[in-house]
Design a protein around this motif. Structure first.
Motif, PDB file in Angstrom:
ATOM      1  N   GLY A 172       1.921  -0.540   8.579  1.00 39.95           N
ATOM      2  CA  GLY A 172       2.114  -1.630   7.638  1.00 39.95           C
ATOM      3  C   GLY A 172       0.894  -2.544   7.651  1.00 39.95           C
ATOM      4  N   MET A 173       0.684  -3.260   6.551  1.00 42.00           N
ATOM      5  CA  MET A 173      -0.511  -4.099   6.429  1.00 42.00           C
ATOM      6  C   MET A 173      -0.555  -5.175   7.509  1.00 42.00           C
ATOM      7  N   GLU A 174       0.570  -5.780   7.827  1.00 43.91           N
ATOM      8  CA  GLU A 174       0.573  -6.818   8.851  1.00 43.91           C
ATOM      9  C   GLU A 174       0.108  -6.249  10.195  1.00 43.91           C
ATOM     10  N   ARG A 175       0.557  -5.050  10.508  1.00 46.28           N
ATOM     11  CA  ARG A 175       0.148  -4.412  11.756  1.00 46.28           C
ATOM     12  C   ARG A 175      -1.340  -4.073  11.731  1.00 46.28           C
ATOM     13  N   GLN A 176      -1.840  -3.607  10.587  1.00 46.02           N
ATOM     14  CA  GLN A 176      -3.267  -3.309  10.457  1.00 46.02           C
ATOM     15  C   GLN A 176      -4.098  -4.580  10.656  1.00 46.02           C
ATOM     16  N   VAL A 177      -3.647  -5.692  10.085  1.00 39.27           N
ATOM     17  CA  VAL A 177      -4.373  -6.960  10.221  1.00 39.27           C
ATOM     18  C   VAL A 177      -4.373  -7.415  11.680  1.00 39.27           C
ATOM     19  N   ARG A 178      -3.211  -7.352  12.339  1.00 38.23           N
ATOM     20  CA  ARG A 178      -3.146  -7.766  13.748  1.00 38.23           C
ATOM     21  C   ARG A 178      -4.072  -6.915  14.612  1.00 38.23           C
ATOM     22  N   THR A 188       0.852  -1.189   0.000  1.00 38.10           N
ATOM     23  CA  THR A 188       0.000   0.000   0.000  1.00 38.10           C
ATOM     24  C   THR A 188       0.890   1.242   0.000  1.00 38.10           C
ATOM     25  N   PRO A 189       0.365   2.384  -0.414  1.00 39.04           N
ATOM     26  CA  PRO A 189       1.162   3.619  -0.414  1.00 39.04           C
ATOM     27  C   PRO A 189       1.753   3.965   0.951  1.00 39.04           C
ATOM     28  N   GLY A 190       1.012   3.728   2.011  1.00 37.92           N
ATOM     29  CA  GLY A 190       1.527   4.015   3.349  1.00 37.92           C
ATOM     30  C   GLY A 190       2.705   3.127   3.701  1.00 37.92           C
ATOM     31  N   LEU A 243      -8.687  -4.663   3.952  1.00 41.61           N
ATOM     32  CA  LEU A 243      -8.089  -3.447   4.511  1.00 41.61           C
ATOM     33  C   LEU A 243      -7.380  -2.622   3.432  1.00 41.61           C
ATOM     34  N   ALA A 244      -6.851  -3.283   2.423  1.00 43.42           N
ATOM     35  CA  ALA A 244      -6.157  -2.570   1.338  1.00 43.42           C
ATOM     36  C   ALA A 244      -7.107  -1.669   0.568  1.00 43.42           C
ATOM     37  N   LYS A 245      -8.403  -1.937   0.660  1.00 44.35           N
ATOM     38  CA  LYS A 245      -9.393  -1.135  -0.059  1.00 44.35           C
ATOM     39  C   LYS A 245      -9.814   0.127   0.703  1.00 44.35           C
ATOM     40  N   LEU A 246      -9.379   0.258   1.958  1.00 42.49           N
ATOM     41  CA  LEU A 246      -9.708   1.449   2.729  1.00 42.49           C
ATOM     42  C   LEU A 246      -9.001   2.664   2.136  1.00 42.49           C
ATOM     43  N   PRO A 247      -9.621   3.838   2.232  1.00 39.58           N
ATOM     44  CA  PRO A 247      -9.058   5.032   1.586  1.00 39.58           C
ATOM     45  C   PRO A 247      -7.610   5.340   1.954  1.00 39.58           C
ATOM     46  N   HIS A 248      -7.221   5.140   3.210  1.00 35.70           N
ATOM     47  CA  HIS A 248      -5.856   5.481   3.602  1.00 35.70           C
ATOM     48  C   HIS A 248      -4.823   4.505   3.028  1.00 35.70           C
ATOM     49  N   ASN A 249      -5.268   3.374   2.525  1.00 36.06           N
ATOM     50  CA  ASN A 249      -4.360   2.397   1.927  1.00 36.06           C
ATOM     51  C   ASN A 249      -4.339   2.457   0.403  1.00 36.06           C
ATOM     52  N   ARG A 250      -5.072   3.351  -0.188  1.00 35.92           N
ATOM     53  CA  ARG A 250      -5.185   3.422  -1.642  1.00 35.92           C
ATOM     54  C   ARG A 250      -4.359   4.580  -2.172  1.00 35.92           C
ATOM     55  N   PRO A 251      -3.753   4.390  -3.326  1.00 34.40           N
ATOM     56  CA  PRO A 251      -3.006   5.509  -3.909  1.00 34.40           C
ATOM     57  C   PRO A 251      -3.973   6.548  -4.461  1.00 34.40           C
ATOM     58  N   ARG A 252      -3.573   7.784  -4.377  1.00 33.74           N
ATOM     59  CA  ARG A 252      -4.361   8.823  -5.037  1.00 33.74           C
ATOM     60  C   ARG A 252      -4.190   8.623  -6.532  1.00 33.74           C
ATOM     61  N   ALA A 253      -5.208   8.982  -7.304  1.00 34.08           N
ATOM     62  CA  ALA A 253      -5.158   8.779  -8.759  1.00 34.08           C
ATOM     63  C   ALA A 253      -3.945   9.463  -9.371  1.00 34.08           C
ATOM     64  N   THR A 254      -3.611  10.634  -8.868  1.00 32.60           N
ATOM     65  CA  THR A 254      -2.463  11.357  -9.417  1.00 32.60           C
ATOM     66  C   THR A 254      -1.151  10.643  -9.098  1.00 32.60           C
ATOM     67  N   GLU A 255      -1.056  10.020  -7.912  1.00 29.24           N
ATOM     68  CA  GLU A 255       0.155   9.274  -7.551  1.00 29.24           C
ATOM     69  C   GLU A 255       0.346   8.084  -8.472  1.00 29.24           C
ATOM     70  N   LEU A 256      -0.720   7.333  -8.712  1.00 30.94           N
ATOM     71  CA  LEU A 256      -0.617   6.162  -9.575  1.00 30.94           C
ATOM     72  C   LEU A 256      -0.304   6.584 -11.010  1.00 30.94           C
ATOM     73  N   CYS A 271      -4.396 -13.636   2.707  1.00 33.57           N
ATOM     74  CA  CYS A 271      -5.037 -12.933   3.819  1.00 33.57           C
ATOM     75  C   CYS A 271      -6.207 -12.115   3.305  1.00 33.57           C
ATOM     76  N   GLY A 272      -7.400 -12.643   3.497  1.00 34.35           N
ATOM     77  CA  GLY A 272      -8.609 -11.947   3.084  1.00 34.35           C
ATOM     78  C   GLY A 272      -8.792 -10.632   3.819  1.00 34.35           C
ATOM     79  N   MET A 273      -8.400 -10.589   5.097  1.00 35.41           N
ATOM     80  CA  MET A 273      -8.543  -9.358   5.863  1.00 35.41           C
ATOM     81  C   MET A 273      -7.622  -8.277   5.290  1.00 35.41           C
ATOM     82  N   ALA A 274      -6.409  -8.652   4.897  1.00 32.01           N
ATOM     83  CA  ALA A 274      -5.490  -7.684   4.293  1.00 32.01           C
ATOM     84  C   ALA A 274      -6.049  -7.173   2.968  1.00 32.01           C
TER      85      ALA A 274
END
Length: 191
Positions: free
Chosen positions: A115-121, A26-28, A168-181, A162-165
């Motif tokens: 990090g995604m692992e920390r978000q999942v935990r 994820t971008p973060g 969670l990757a679809k949450l706004p804070h984990n998604r790149p802004r369109a301009t970044e991508l 990891c289905g939970m990851a």
């Protein structure tokens, strides 16, 4: 399905100047430290980037990285399905840093995401505690929430997914802004 080619951190380090490195975290996570020169294309945006990745692969080797290697293996399999050869970094950025290699951290980062692992935990732990607490205070049936999370964690370990990851990757804070991508894809085309 064939297993993707894997490069160790030493080999990847010596070849870094000739590789196009794609970080599928994820971008973060990417902002918290990534291989020098790596481009951030989150795993869930890889499909959108296929034409640009194919173009880059025609000019040189592709190395796909993530935190531990699981997401990058999935990305390599997806690329292979589209006839794009790519290698994955054994152990991911965690192994890279553990072996004393430099991680690039942008100076001015507006995003500070776990990090995604920390978000999942955190999410799994919160759901388990909530299920147990509601099971004691409201109704014992709420304990099935805790059991469901436990079963999901066991399934995740057995399948190395990891289905939970993924959720969670679809949450706004984990998604790149369109301009970044868009900027990342333009850089990929110009390499």
């Amino acid at each position: 399905m064939t297993r993707p080619t894997t490069l160790g951190t030493g080999e990847a380090r010596t070849r870094l100047h000739e590789l196009t490195v794609i970080d599928v975290r994820t971008p973060g996570e990417y902002a918290s430290g990534h291989l020098p020169g790596a481009l951030n294309i989150p795993l869930d945006r890889l499909q959108q980037a296929l034409p640009d990745i194919r173009y880059a692969a025609e000019r040189g080797d592709i190395l796909v990285v993530c935190a531990s290697g699981a997401r990058s293996e999935n990305a390599c399999r997806m690329l292979a399905e589209h006839h794009i050869a790519a290698a994955t970094l054994s152990g991911g950025t965690g192994a890279w840093a553990s072996n004393g290699h430099e991680l690039h951290r942008p100076q001015a980062t507006a995003r500070a995401t776990w990090g995604m692992e920390r978000q999942v935990r955190f999410t799994a732990g919160t759901a388990v505690l909530t299920g147990l607490l509601l099971g004691v205070l409201v109704h014992p049936a709420f304990q099935f929430l805790s059991a469901g999370i436990a079963a999901g964690l066991v399934f995740s370990a057995l399948t190395n997914t990891c289905g939970m990851a993924a959720l969670l990757a679809k949450l706004p804070h984990n998604r790149p802004r369109a301009t970044e991508l868009a900027a990342t894809l333009a850089e990929l085309r110009n390499r």
